[in-house]
Motif scaffolding. Structure first.
Motif, PDB file in Angstrom:
ATOM      1  N   LYS A 101       0.849  -1.188   0.000  1.00  0.00           N
ATOM      2  CA  LYS A 101       0.000   0.000   0.000  1.00  0.00           C
ATOM      3  C   LYS A 101       0.886   1.240   0.000  1.00  0.00           C
ATOM      4  O   LYS A 101       1.956   1.256   0.623  1.00  0.00           O
ATOM      5  CB  LYS A 101      -0.903   0.018   1.233  1.00  0.00           C
ATOM      6  CG  LYS A 101      -1.879  -1.144   1.323  1.00  0.00           C
ATOM      7  CD  LYS A 101      -2.680  -1.093   2.602  1.00  0.00           C
ATOM      8  CE  LYS A 101      -3.663  -2.257   2.687  1.00  0.00           C
ATOM      9  NZ  LYS A 101      -2.990  -3.560   2.709  1.00  0.00           N
ATOM     10  N   LEU A 102       0.410   2.284  -0.643  1.00  0.00           N
ATOM     11  CA  LEU A 102       1.138   3.555  -0.651  1.00  0.00           C
ATOM     12  C   LEU A 102       0.796   4.376   0.583  1.00  0.00           C
ATOM     13  O   LEU A 102      -0.384   4.490   0.945  1.00  0.00           O
ATOM     14  CB  LEU A 102       0.779   4.363  -1.901  1.00  0.00           C
ATOM     15  CG  LEU A 102       1.484   3.996  -3.209  1.00  0.00           C
ATOM     16  CD1 LEU A 102       0.962   4.876  -4.338  1.00  0.00           C
ATOM     17  CD2 LEU A 102       2.994   4.150  -3.088  1.00  0.00           C
ATOM     18  N   PRO A 103       1.780   4.936   1.259  1.00  0.00           N
ATOM     19  CA  PRO A 103       1.476   5.816   2.395  1.00  0.00           C
ATOM     20  C   PRO A 103       0.874   7.132   1.914  1.00  0.00           C
ATOM     21  O   PRO A 103       1.038   7.516   0.748  1.00  0.00           O
ATOM     22  CB  PRO A 103       2.850   6.021   3.044  1.00  0.00           C
ATOM     23  CG  PRO A 103       3.836   5.745   1.970  1.00  0.00           C
ATOM     24  CD  PRO A 103       3.219   4.743   1.057  1.00  0.00           C
ATOM     25  N   ASP A 104       0.217   7.831   2.812  1.00  0.00           N
ATOM     26  CA  ASP A 104      -0.381   9.116   2.472  1.00  0.00           C
ATOM     27  C   ASP A 104       0.702  10.181   2.282  1.00  0.00           C
ATOM     28  O   ASP A 104       1.793  10.099   2.854  1.00  0.00           O
ATOM     29  CB  ASP A 104      -1.330   9.567   3.589  1.00  0.00           C
ATOM     30  CG  ASP A 104      -2.514   8.627   3.741  1.00  0.00           C
ATOM     31  OD1 ASP A 104      -2.883   7.994   2.726  1.00  0.00           O
ATOM     32  OD2 ASP A 104      -3.045   8.519   4.867  1.00  0.00           O
ATOM     33  N   GLY A 105       0.364  11.184   1.480  1.00  0.00           N
ATOM     34  CA  GLY A 105       1.236  12.346   1.350  1.00  0.00           C
ATOM     35  C   GLY A 105       2.395  12.190   0.397  1.00  0.00           C
ATOM     36  O   GLY A 105       3.289  13.039   0.363  1.00  0.00           O
ATOM     37  N   LEU A 106       2.420  11.121  -0.379  1.00  0.00           N
ATOM     38  CA  LEU A 106       3.509  10.937  -1.345  1.00  0.00           C
ATOM     39  C   LEU A 106       3.308  11.842  -2.551  1.00  0.00           C
ATOM     40  O   LEU A 106       2.172  12.173  -2.916  1.00  0.00           O
ATOM     41  CB  LEU A 106       3.540   9.492  -1.837  1.00  0.00           C
ATOM     42  CG  LEU A 106       4.336   8.447  -1.053  1.00  0.00           C
ATOM     43  CD1 LEU A 106       4.366   7.163  -1.844  1.00  0.00           C
ATOM     44  CD2 LEU A 106       5.742   8.920  -0.754  1.00  0.00           C
ATOM     45  N   PRO A 107       4.406  12.243  -3.196  1.00  0.00           N
ATOM     46  CA  PRO A 107       4.245  12.898  -4.492  1.00  0.00           C
ATOM     47  C   PRO A 107       3.688  11.891  -5.508  1.00  0.00           C
ATOM     48  O   PRO A 107       3.573  10.701  -5.209  1.00  0.00           O
ATOM     49  CB  PRO A 107       5.682  13.303  -4.855  1.00  0.00           C
ATOM     50  CG  PRO A 107       6.550  12.355  -4.101  1.00  0.00           C
ATOM     51  CD  PRO A 107       5.816  12.084  -2.817  1.00  0.00           C
ATOM     52  N   SER A 108       3.347  12.369  -6.660  1.00  0.00           N
ATOM     53  CA  SER A 108       2.802  11.479  -7.694  1.00  0.00           C
ATOM     54  C   SER A 108       3.881  10.500  -8.142  1.00  0.00           C
ATOM     55  O   SER A 108       4.907  10.892  -8.704  1.00  0.00           O
ATOM     56  CB  SER A 108       2.315  12.305  -8.886  1.00  0.00           C
ATOM     57  OG  SER A 108       1.855  11.464  -9.916  1.00  0.00           O
ATOM     58  N   VAL A 109       3.667   9.203  -7.849  1.00  0.00           N
ATOM     59  CA  VAL A 109       4.617   8.170  -8.243  1.00  0.00           C
ATOM     60  C   VAL A 109       3.887   7.068  -8.993  1.00  0.00           C
ATOM     61  O   VAL A 109       2.668   6.932  -8.904  1.00  0.00           O
ATOM     62  CB  VAL A 109       5.344   7.560  -7.022  1.00  0.00           C
ATOM     63  CG1 VAL A 109       6.139   8.616  -6.285  1.00  0.00           C
ATOM     64  CG2 VAL A 109       4.369   6.865  -6.084  1.00  0.00           C
ATOM     65  N   ARG A 110       4.665   6.272  -9.729  1.00  0.00           N
ATOM     66  CA  ARG A 110       4.107   5.120 -10.426  1.00  0.00           C
ATOM     67  C   ARG A 110       4.318   3.874  -9.570  1.00  0.00           C
ATOM     68  O   ARG A 110       5.440   3.638  -9.106  1.00  0.00           O
ATOM     69  CB  ARG A 110       4.757   4.984 -11.800  1.00  0.00           C
ATOM     70  CG  ARG A 110       4.154   5.924 -12.828  1.00  0.00           C
ATOM     71  CD  ARG A 110       4.981   5.985 -14.091  1.00  0.00           C
ATOM     72  NE  ARG A 110       6.043   6.978 -13.953  1.00  0.00           N
ATOM     73  CZ  ARG A 110       6.735   7.475 -14.987  1.00  0.00           C
ATOM     74  NH1 ARG A 110       6.463   7.062 -16.217  1.00  0.00           N
ATOM     75  NH2 ARG A 110       7.659   8.369 -14.795  1.00  0.00           N
ATOM     76  N   PHE A 111       3.266   3.130  -9.388  1.00  0.00           N
ATOM     77  CA  PHE A 111       3.269   2.024  -8.428  1.00  0.00           C
ATOM     78  C   PHE A 111       2.994   0.716  -9.163  1.00  0.00           C
ATOM     79  O   PHE A 111       1.903   0.511  -9.692  1.00  0.00           O
ATOM     80  CB  PHE A 111       2.179   2.298  -7.388  1.00  0.00           C
ATOM     81  CG  PHE A 111       2.207   1.368  -6.208  1.00  0.00           C
ATOM     82  CD1 PHE A 111       3.387   1.053  -5.570  1.00  0.00           C
ATOM     83  CD2 PHE A 111       1.018   0.828  -5.720  1.00  0.00           C
ATOM     84  CE1 PHE A 111       3.399   0.213  -4.469  1.00  0.00           C
ATOM     85  CE2 PHE A 111       1.016  -0.017  -4.627  1.00  0.00           C
ATOM     86  CZ  PHE A 111       2.217  -0.317  -3.995  1.00  0.00           C
ATOM     87  N   TYR A 112       4.014  -0.165  -9.218  1.00  0.00           N
ATOM     88  CA  TYR A 112       3.878  -1.434  -9.927  1.00  0.00           C
ATOM     89  C   TYR A 112       3.958  -2.582  -8.923  1.00  0.00           C
ATOM     90  O   TYR A 112       4.977  -2.776  -8.265  1.00  0.00           O
ATOM     91  CB  TYR A 112       4.961  -1.580 -10.987  1.00  0.00           C
ATOM     92  CG  TYR A 112       4.929  -0.517 -12.061  1.00  0.00           C
ATOM     93  CD1 TYR A 112       3.786  -0.332 -12.845  1.00  0.00           C
ATOM     94  CD2 TYR A 112       6.023   0.310 -12.287  1.00  0.00           C
ATOM     95  CE1 TYR A 112       3.750   0.643 -13.831  1.00  0.00           C
ATOM     96  CE2 TYR A 112       6.000   1.285 -13.269  1.00  0.00           C
ATOM     97  CZ  TYR A 112       4.856   1.453 -14.028  1.00  0.00           C
ATOM     98  OH  TYR A 112       4.808   2.423 -15.002  1.00  0.00           O
ATOM     99  N   THR A 113       2.872  -3.334  -8.831  1.00  0.00           N
ATOM    100  CA  THR A 113       2.865  -4.531  -7.992  1.00  0.00           C
ATOM    101  C   THR A 113       3.258  -5.726  -8.862  1.00  0.00           C
ATOM    102  O   THR A 113       2.591  -6.022  -9.858  1.00  0.00           O
ATOM    103  CB  THR A 113       1.473  -4.753  -7.392  1.00  0.00           C
ATOM    104  OG1 THR A 113       1.125  -3.609  -6.611  1.00  0.00           O
ATOM    105  CG2 THR A 113       1.456  -5.980  -6.505  1.00  0.00           C
ATOM    106  N   VAL A 114       4.341  -6.385  -8.467  1.00  0.00           N
ATOM    107  CA  VAL A 114       4.905  -7.478  -9.267  1.00  0.00           C
ATOM    108  C   VAL A 114       5.005  -8.726  -8.386  1.00  0.00           C
ATOM    109  O   VAL A 114       5.489  -8.653  -7.258  1.00  0.00           O
ATOM    110  CB  VAL A 114       6.306  -7.091  -9.793  1.00  0.00           C
ATOM    111  CG1 VAL A 114       6.885  -8.205 -10.665  1.00  0.00           C
ATOM    112  CG2 VAL A 114       6.249  -5.778 -10.567  1.00  0.00           C
TER     113      VAL A 114
END
Length: 592
Positions: A101-114
């Protein structure tokens, strides 16, 4: 295309984080890229968060980057601890096994679940998830899978061709999975091609060990301690090939006294430790000083006091190395700033120890000791062996039956002729108490004064003959600020300097390489050319700052930038703090 990027892999200790970073780095190194890595790890063998951050560039650099382009996460803790470093548009590759899971408050990132673990299990063992993650990263970077074949063969061919192919398949499966996820290569993450060249990729400890071999060291007694153990481990493998040996002692007291004994017998010997071990060695360092026996001691600084933080950086042994021994003892403290200097300064440490017959401490810090860097191959033609006034192998003048050799003869340069045990006509007395020229104990006031002054005169020769005690990048005769550092801070300060100069500040930079005896003239000349002096160091007491004040003066213009939380400085931190400290003076410039 980009000229550099920052990549990090993280997980629990024991999950293969170090080997993942090692394989990735070796491939980049062989492709000609310049690398600088920093490994964060816990003070335990298994478990606890660990990560390996690697900066890859087409040009040389000597610091970890402020931000992060790609984060490979084997667990949620890695995301929680490290995702804040990601730049806008950065990438997280996370193992599907832990439902990331992504934490709150992150900049815009690309998230790849592998499915890193799932793919590895399909190939026979979950241990290969590190190879799958390398393939996944390579898909982002556009690094061909076959770039890893030679490395995989080096690591696994002894286990058979089938194991090699399994690991190559793991890399390929990771590559294909992410390529399908992204819909093809991502141009903004494609590295510019590097110029393939012959270069080393090693840690400072390996460079020190290699320097010791080149210097003629043939004996190392030592007790394992973080972050010095790699020196001993390297020499365990290498010294026997040159007729030498390593002994793991019961403690650091035994280690240093055995090293002193070996040097007394004519061999070149060294030991290596960290702050706690150095504390135990203090009385023996005094013994080497008063008996005028050469010895080289490496202190790889870590967080103290006591056990402190064994796996974190600090530069807080400065006072201990210079002042730790009781009484007035001549000693030399050398502080290399780079992996290259670790090699060459180790050679020089052995030469100085024998030429001036005293203890030499080679001081590093954890980042320099364990941080792996790309290095130009060492020039062995620069290595020379200087043994000073050692008379071993020479025929000494005949003496009367009861006459003793003047081993501690009072000389103008403070260095007496030296013989080894058993040398004909070289018989003399050796003791840790004050003694006359022949070594016989003496408390005569005149003799005491002569012997003390003789021993301390050695430092004059060291100071006069030490090459480049200060490494300076100081183009300005009227600098707004001079930034001073020691050890591993060199690259970080250099990057901060570039940013400050873009803001219009005139910045000089100096790295002090000889801490004792202190190079007063060189440091003073640089300080005189600056309106303000800022010392960057990893301790809370500003030990290097106070050393400069004590030797050079100028307390009214010196300030400190200190960090003692166990993490290395980032370029942006030095930039921001120097900027803040200089804004109150008349040093601001309008950018041109």
């Amino acid at each position: 295309m980009i000229s550099q990027l920052s990549w990090k892999v993280g997980g629990q200790q024991g999950e293969g984080i170090e080997s993942t970073g090692e394989i990735f780095s070796m491939a980049m190194n062989r492709m000609g890229y310049h690398l600088y890595s920093y490994r964060h790890f816990s003070s335990r063998i298994k478990g606890g968060h660990t990560n390996n951050k690697i900066r890859v560039s087409t040009k040389p650099m000597r610091a970890i980057s402020d931000d992060l382009d790609i984060l490979v996460a084997f667990d949620q803790e890695t995301i929680d601890f490290n995702a804040h470093e990601l730049r806008e548009g950065g990438i997280i590759i996370a193992d599907a096994k832990f439902n990331p899971k992504l934490p709150d408050g992150l900049p815009s990132v690309r998230f790849y679940t592998v499915p890193l673990t799932e793919i590895a299990d399909e190939l026979g063992t979950s241990l290969m998830k590190n190879m799958v993650s390398i393939g996944a990263s390579s898909a982002i970077l556009g690094v061909p899978v076959e770039s890893y074949r030679a490395i995989v063969e080096d690591m696994f061919l002894r286990k058979g061709e089938k194991v090699v192919e399994k690991n190559m398949e793991a890399i390929r499966r990771g590559f294909d999975y992410v390529t399908e996820l992204t819909g093809g290569q991502l141009p903004e993450f494609q590295l510019e091609k590097a110029n393939p060249q012959k270069q080393l990729f090693l840690i400072g400890n390996d460079a020190i060990a290699l320097g010791a071999v080149a210097a003629g060291c043939r004996f190392m007694p030592a007790y394992p301690i973080t972050p010095a153990s790699e020196i001993m481990e390297y020499l365990i493998k290498k010294l026997p090939k040159f007729g030498g040996t390593v002994i793991q002692t019961e403690d650091e007291i035994a280690a240093v006294t055995m090293a002193i004994g070996a040097n007394f017998a004519g061999a070149r010997a060294m030991t290596a430790s960290a702050g706690p071990g150095l504390s135990l060695m203090m009385e023996a360092i005094g013994l080497a000083g008063i008996t005028e026996t050469p010895v080289v001691i490496v202190d790889t600084q870590r967080g103290g006091p006591s056990t402190g933080m064994p796996t974190k950086i600090e530069q807080s042994d400065v006072n201990a190395m210079i002042y730790g021994t009781h009484g007035d003892v001549p000693k030399v403290v050398i502080a290399p700033s780079s992996v290259e200097e670790c090699f060459y300064d180790t050679v020089e440490a052995f030469n100085i120890a024998e030429e001036y017959q005293l203890p030499v401490i080679l001081m590093t810090d954890l980042t320099l000791s364990l941080g792996k860097q790309t290095v130009t191959p060492f020039d062995y033609n620069k290595v020379e062996i200087r043994r000073g006034k050692l008379l071993a192998g020479q025929e000494l003048p005949e003496k009367e039956q009861n006459d003793l050799f003047k081993r501690y003869e009072v000389t103008e340069d403070g260095v007496s002729p030296r013989v080894i045990p058993g040398q004909k006509y070289g018989l003399h007395h050796v003791t840790g108490v004050e003694h006359a020229e022949t070594g016989r104990p003496s408390e005569d006031a005149t003799n005491r004064k002569q012997q003390m002054e003789k021993r301390m005169r050695k430092l004059n020769g060291v100071l006069a003959n030490f090459k480049n005690p200060v490494v300076a990048d100081a183009p300005h005769d009227d600098a707004d600020v001079l930034v001073i550092g020691i050890n591993s801070t060199i690259g970080t300060i250099q990057e901060a300097k570039g940013r400050l100069e873009q803001d219009g500040l005139k910045v000089n930079h100096a790295q002090i390489r000889l801490l004792h005896p202190f190079p007063v003239d060189e440091v003073k000349a640089l300080m005189d050319k600056a309106k303000q002096v800022i010392v960057v160091e990893h301790n809370i007491q500003a030990q290097v700052t106070n050393l400069i004040k004590q030797n050079v003066g100028g307390a009214d213009k010196i300030q400190s930038v200190l960090k003692y939380d166990g993490n290395p400085f980032l370029p942006k931190e030095i930039y921001a703090q120097v900027k803040e400290l200089t804004k109150h003076g008349n040093y601001e410039r309008v950018s041109q």
